[in-house]
Design a protein around this motif. Structure first.
Motif, mmCIF file in Angstrom:
data_model
loop_
_atom_site.group_PDB
_atom_site.id
_atom_site.type_symbol
_atom_site.label_atom_id
_atom_site.label_comp_id
_atom_site.label_asym_id
_atom_site.label_seq_id
_atom_site.Cartn_x
_atom_site.Cartn_y
_atom_site.Cartn_z
ATOM 1 N N ALA A 17 52.215 6.801 6.294
ATOM 2 C CA ALA A 17 51.687 7.897 5.482
ATOM 3 C C ALA A 17 52.131 7.741 4.041
ATOM 4 N N SER A 18 51.267 8.125 3.146
ATOM 5 C CA SER A 18 51.615 8.079 1.737
ATOM 6 C C SER A 18 52.216 9.418 1.330
ATOM 7 N N ALA A 19 52.644 9.507 0.107
ATOM 8 C CA ALA A 19 53.236 10.745 -0.391
ATOM 9 C C ALA A 19 52.186 11.835 -0.584
ATOM 10 N N THR A 23 49.079 11.956 7.641
ATOM 11 C CA THR A 23 49.855 11.878 8.870
ATOM 12 C C THR A 23 50.049 10.426 9.255
ATOM 13 N N GLU A 24 51.274 10.075 9.572
ATOM 14 C CA GLU A 24 51.581 8.766 10.129
ATOM 15 C C GLU A 24 51.669 8.941 11.638
ATOM 16 N N TRP A 25 50.695 8.404 12.354
ATOM 17 C CA TRP A 25 50.671 8.545 13.803
ATOM 18 C C TRP A 25 51.662 7.569 14.414
ATOM 19 N N GLY A 35 52.588 12.616 15.541
ATOM 20 C CA GLY A 35 52.523 12.129 14.176
ATOM 21 C C GLY A 35 53.502 12.846 13.278
ATOM 22 N N TYR A 36 53.851 12.162 12.189
ATOM 23 C CA TYR A 36 54.719 12.722 11.158
ATOM 24 C C TYR A 36 53.845 13.005 9.942
ATOM 25 N N ALA A 42 57.372 18.873 5.264
ATOM 26 C CA ALA A 42 56.979 17.880 6.264
ATOM 27 C C ALA A 42 57.056 18.512 7.654
ATOM 28 N N TYR A 43 56.275 17.971 8.583
ATOM 29 C CA TYR A 43 56.316 18.495 9.951
ATOM 30 C C TYR A 43 55.910 17.414 10.939
ATOM 31 N N CYS A 44 56.279 17.650 12.204
ATOM 32 C CA CYS A 44 55.872 16.778 13.303
ATOM 33 C C CYS A 44 54.668 17.412 13.982
ATOM 34 N N ARG A 45 53.747 16.568 14.420
ATOM 35 C CA ARG A 45 52.525 17.025 15.079
ATOM 36 C C ARG A 45 52.489 16.499 16.510
ATOM 37 N N LEU A 46 52.212 17.379 17.443
ATOM 38 C CA LEU A 46 51.938 17.012 18.828
ATOM 39 C C LEU A 46 50.522 17.503 19.068
ATOM 40 N N ARG A 47 49.567 16.561 19.131
ATOM 41 C CA ARG A 47 48.148 16.914 19.084
ATOM 42 C C ARG A 47 47.394 16.404 20.301
ATOM 43 N N TRP A 48 46.582 17.298 20.882
ATOM 44 C CA TRP A 48 45.670 16.940 21.961
ATOM 45 C C TRP A 48 44.257 16.969 21.406
#
Length: 180
Positions: A17-19, A23-25, A35-36, A42-48
Motif C-alpha cells: 500500500a502507498s501512503a 489497502t495492502e492485502w 488487509g492493512y 490505519a486499520y486492519c480489514r477482515l473482509r468477506w
C-alpha cells in the motif's frame, strides 16, 4: 500480449500500500481476505466478498472497531437508521444499523447498545463461530455470513494487528536478526 497484461495486473495487485490510503492485502481464503489499510487512522480489514455484490467487513483501528455490510445495488439515504437481526445457532440479537455510505450499513454504530462486544465477535470468529444470518428490516433477503470459514486467517489478522500496534512498520528479517 494477454500474458504480459495479466502479469502487469498481478504485479500491481501485489504491490504494498502507498501512503495514499490503499489497502495492502496480506492474505485470503474461501472468500475472506485480511488487509492493512494505510489511512489515517490505519486499520486492519477482515473482509468477506460473496462475489455477487454483497460484502461484509470488520475494520479494527487502534481506537475503533466497525462492522460494515454492503451491497453494490443498495442506494441508502444518508440519514438512514434501522435495525438488523443477527442469528447464530442459539441466539438472535437485534442490533442498530445506520448509513455509512450509499451502499453500506454500519452495524452497532458508535454509542449503540452492544457495540463494545464487537471485538469479541471478531475474536470468536477465529475460534470456530457458527455462520451468522442477517435479517434486514426492509425487503432485502436474509444473508448468511460464513464466519465458520474465517478461522485459518487468524495468524494473518494477528500479524496485521501487530503491525497496527507498531505504527504500520513491517518487521524486516535480516541476517543479524535470525539466530540460525
Amino acid at each position: 500480449m494477454k500474458i504480459l497484461t495479466a502479469m502487469v495486473l498481478l504485479a500491481s495487485a501485489l504491490q504494498p500500500a502507498s501512503a495514499s490510503g490503499e489497502t495492502e492485502w496480506m492474505g485470503g481464503a474461501r472468500q475472506w481476505s485480511v488487509g492493512y489499510a494505510n489511512e489515517q487512522p490505519a486499520y486492519c480489514r477482515l473482509r468477506w466478498d460473496s462475489e455477487i455484490g454483497k460484502t461484509m467487513e470488520f475494520r479494527q483501528s487502534a481506537s475503533e472497531t466497525f462492522w460494515l455490510v454492503a451491497k453494490t445495488t443498495w442506494d441508502i439515504p444518508a440519514d438512514t437508521k434501522t435495525e438488523v437481526m443477527l442469528t447464530d445457532r442459539q441466539v438472535t440479537k437485534v442490533v442498530a444499523a445506520e448509513f455509512f455510505d450509499k451502499n453500506t450499513l454500519r452495524l452497532w454504530p458508535v454509542g449503540s447498545k452492544g457495540s463494545a462486544g464487537l471485538k469479541k465477535i471478531i475474536k470468536n470468529s477465529f475460534a470456530g463461530t457458527p455462520d451468522v444470518q442477517l435479517t434486514f428490516a426492509g425487503d432485502e433477503g436474509d444473508w448468511t455470513l460464513p464466519l465458520s470459514r474465517v478461522d485459518q486467517l487468524y495468524p494473518t489478522f494477528a500479524q496485521c494487528l501487530k503491525r497496527l500496534e507498531a505504527g504500520g512498520k513491517l518487521k524486516q528479517d535480516s541476517d543479524t536478526s535470525k539466530p540460525f
